[in-house]
Design an enzyme around this catalytic site. Structure first.
Site, PDB file in Angstrom:
ATOM      1  N   GLY A  85       7.140   7.710  -1.116  1.00 13.99           N
ATOM      2  CA  GLY A  85       8.008   8.510  -2.270  1.00 13.99           C
ATOM      3  C   GLY A  85       9.342   7.611  -2.587  1.00 13.99           C
ATOM      4  O   GLY A  85      10.176   8.137  -3.458  1.00 13.99           O
ATOM      5  N   LEU A  86       9.349   6.378  -2.197  1.00 11.20           N
ATOM      6  CA  LEU A  86      10.565   5.752  -2.676  1.00 11.20           C
ATOM      7  C   LEU A  86      10.086   4.497  -3.725  1.00 11.20           C
ATOM      8  O   LEU A  86      11.147   3.878  -4.038  1.00 11.20           O
ATOM      9  CB  LEU A  86      11.349   4.843  -1.541  1.00 11.20           C
ATOM     10  CG  LEU A  86      11.941   5.838  -0.495  1.00 11.20           C
ATOM     11  CD1 LEU A  86      12.712   5.170   0.588  1.00 11.20           C
ATOM     12  CD2 LEU A  86      13.004   6.919  -1.228  1.00 11.20           C
ATOM     13  N   GLY A  87       8.893   4.652  -4.453  1.00  9.07           N
ATOM     14  CA  GLY A  87       8.791   3.767  -5.572  1.00  9.07           C
ATOM     15  C   GLY A  87       8.524   2.420  -5.106  1.00  9.07           C
ATOM     16  O   GLY A  87       8.570   1.550  -6.034  1.00  9.07           O
ATOM     17  N   SER A  88       7.962   1.947  -4.006  1.00 12.17           N
ATOM     18  CA  SER A  88       7.548   0.978  -3.595  1.00 12.17           C
ATOM     19  C   SER A  88       6.794  -0.030  -4.469  1.00 12.17           C
ATOM     20  O   SER A  88       7.159  -1.162  -4.857  1.00 12.17           O
ATOM     21  CB  SER A  88       7.261   0.778  -2.222  1.00 12.17           C
ATOM     22  OG  SER A  88       6.189  -0.239  -1.861  1.00 12.17           O
TER      23      SER A  88
ATOM     24  N   PRO B 202       9.971   0.996   2.109  1.00 14.77           N
ATOM     25  CA  PRO B 202       8.781   1.734   2.724  1.00 14.77           C
ATOM     26  C   PRO B 202       7.651   2.123   1.782  1.00 14.77           C
ATOM     27  O   PRO B 202       8.020   2.723   0.775  1.00 14.77           O
ATOM     28  CB  PRO B 202       9.296   2.832   3.787  1.00 14.77           C
ATOM     29  CG  PRO B 202      10.779   3.122   3.310  1.00 14.77           C
ATOM     30  CD  PRO B 202      11.239   1.880   2.364  1.00 14.77           C
TER      31      PRO B 202
ATOM     32  N   ALA C 115       6.150   0.556  -7.470  1.00 17.41           N
ATOM     33  CA  ALA C 115       6.809   0.185  -9.067  1.00 17.41           C
ATOM     34  C   ALA C 115       7.636  -0.857  -8.870  1.00 17.41           C
ATOM     35  O   ALA C 115       7.798  -1.714  -9.769  1.00 17.41           O
ATOM     36  CB  ALA C 115       7.468   1.612  -9.727  1.00 17.41           C
ATOM     37  N   ALA C 116       8.670  -0.672  -7.847  1.00 19.90           N
ATOM     38  CA  ALA C 116       9.553  -1.900  -7.743  1.00 19.90           C
ATOM     39  C   ALA C 116       8.965  -3.016  -7.452  1.00 19.90           C
ATOM     40  O   ALA C 116       9.414  -4.295  -7.978  1.00 19.90           O
ATOM     41  CB  ALA C 116      10.390  -1.461  -6.335  1.00 19.90           C
TER      42      ALA C 116
ATOM     43  N   ASP D   7       8.519   6.722 -12.233  1.00 13.20           N
ATOM     44  CA  ASP D   7       8.847   5.792 -11.381  1.00 13.20           C
ATOM     45  C   ASP D   7       9.110   4.285 -11.900  1.00 13.20           C
ATOM     46  O   ASP D   7      10.286   3.761 -11.705  1.00 13.20           O
ATOM     47  CB  ASP D   7       7.737   5.418 -10.261  1.00 13.20           C
ATOM     48  CG  ASP D   7       7.673   6.298  -9.084  1.00 13.20           C
ATOM     49  OD1 ASP D   7       8.271   7.415  -9.117  1.00 13.20           O
ATOM     50  OD2 ASP D   7       6.989   5.967  -8.116  1.00 13.20           O
TER      51      ASP D   7
HETATM   52  O1  PMV Z   1       5.550   9.722  -4.404  1.00 10.11           O
HETATM   53  P1  PMV Z   1       6.071   9.218  -5.645  1.00 10.11           P
HETATM   54  O2  PMV Z   1       7.460   8.599  -5.511  1.00 10.11           O
HETATM   55  O3  PMV Z   1       5.304   7.985  -6.179  1.00 10.11           O
HETATM   56  O4  PMV Z   1       6.280  10.282  -6.710  1.00 10.11           O
HETATM   57  C1  PMV Z   1       5.221  10.941  -7.395  1.00 10.11           C
HETATM   58  C2  PMV Z   1       5.802  11.819  -8.369  1.00 10.11           C
HETATM   59  C3  PMV Z   1       4.863  12.693  -8.931  1.00 10.11           C
HETATM   60  O5  PMV Z   1       5.500  13.489  -9.856  1.00 10.11           O
HETATM   61  C4  PMV Z   1       4.290  13.487  -7.812  1.00 10.11           C
HETATM   62  C5  PMV Z   1       3.641  12.105  -9.683  1.00 10.11           C
HETATM   63  C6  PMV Z   1       3.887  11.238 -10.940  1.00 10.11           C
HETATM   64  O6  PMV Z   1       3.286  10.298 -11.245  1.00 10.11           O
HETATM   65  O7  PMV Z   1       5.323  11.679 -11.527  1.00 10.11           O
END
Ligand code: PMV
Length: 317
Positions: free
Chosen positions: A106-109, A102, A111-112, A153
């Site tokens: 926050g699940l790294g979509s 999704p 970057a993946a 990520d």
């Molecule tokens: O929302 P995500 O899973 O991309 O995580 C962000 C993590 C943060 O610490 C808020 C930002 C970062 O660059 O590490």
């Protein structure tokens, strides 16, 4: 290396941050693990001579051509950086991307997707990249998505291993003393990381001492969590997740929906739970014993989670 123009596919997992989000941007340690149950996949196929490189991502509603895409278009940026890294010219090829991760939750979509694309394109051109190279290329693309990414990520999706991460340092793989289960529940609210990170930065600029103290506290929790993971202290790990969530509330990155899901997971039997990622929306992550996975899954669904993913954390090498 010689070029090899057959079909090439590569994939990369989602990820979840267990400890240290936000504080990691300010130099504190953080811990993240891959989530193999959701993945991004890229497939590169030859195209007729003269067609150049096209990237199609139906799940993201995107179709871009390398020749005309703007510099800040993330898919084209991943391809351009890969070609530059390999000193290769633009091939006549089509990259098709699919993803079950999704987005903006926050699940790294992001970057993946980038990691899958970088690997598949390199493979198509006859190269195999090391995780460190994939991570560095994806980091460049993450800067377009996020502005000031910490690098966590790209590191966890490129290595596909649990990592203890400190900004600017090489990836440090975590050994897992006793495997444990995670249940991840989605609020259904999308929350672009960039915006939340900017809000935290403004708050930090306004009250640096208060925010530095919160970041220090989160960093201490991440360090303790590392020891708990290494020695297999799963109960201790759950308590540390609860503590980390309290500090994220103080950072003002939680929301009533996130807090409700965290409460529901604990009530359902989780050993600990917290929001994961940038916050304000996205997912919560709960640490659970194997025999309570179903109860916690059900509790999250009843509390309104739109998607629940279960995963196990182990050392894979
Ligand atoms: O929302 P995500 O899973 O991309 O995580 C962000 C993590 C943060 O610490 C808020 C930002 C970062 O660059 O590490």
């Amino acid at each position: 290396m010689s070029t090899n123009h057959s079909v090439h596919s590569a994939s990369a997992p989602g990820k979840v941050i267990l400890f240290g989000e936000h504080a990691v941007v300010y130099g504190q340690p953080a811990i993240a693990v891959p989530v193999a149950q959701v993945r991004a996949t890229a497939t590169v196929e030859m195209a007729p001579p003269g067609s150049g490189l096209a990237i199609i991502a139906p799940d993201l509603g995107k179709s871009v051509s390398l020749a005309t895409a703007p510099q800040d278009e993330p898919l084209a940026a991943a391809a351009r950086r890969t070609l530059t890294h390999l000193s290769a010219s633009e091939p006549d090829a089509t990259v098709t991307i699919s993803s079950t991760i999704p987005i903006a939750s926050g699940l790294g979509s992001g970057a993946a997707v980038s990691a899958a694309l970088v690997r598949a394109l390199a493979g198509f051109l006859g190269h195999t990249l090391e995780p460190a190279q994939v991570s560095a290329l994806v980091f460049e693309v993450e800067r377009i998505h996020h502005g000031t990414p910490s690098g966590i990520d790209n590191t966890v999706v490129a290595y596909e291993q649990p990592v203890y991460f400190v900004r600017g340092h090489p990836a440090d793989r975590l050994s897992v003393g006793a495997p444990f289960a995670l249940v991840i529940g989605d609020t259904g609210t999308r929350s672009p990381t960039r915006h939340v990170v900017e809000r935290v930065r403004q708050a930090w600029e306004h009250s640096p001492a208060r925010y530095d103290a919160l970041f220090d506290g989160i960093g201490d929790i991440a360090s303790e969590a590392r020891r708990a993971i290494e020695v297999g202290d799963v109960d201790g790990l759950g308590l540390l997740m609860d503590d980390n969530h309290e500090l994220l509330i103080e950072l003002r990155v939680s929301s009533s929906k996130l807090d409700e899901l965290v409460e529901a997971a604990r009530f359902g039997g989780a050993l600990g739970a917290k929001l994961s990622g940038a916050g304000r929306g996205g997912n919560v992550v709960a640490l659970v014993e194997d025999d309570t996975v179903d109860d916690v899954t059900e509790a999250l669904r009843e509390a309104g989670a739109v998607r629940v993913i279960c995963t196990r954390v182990t050392t894979t090498d």
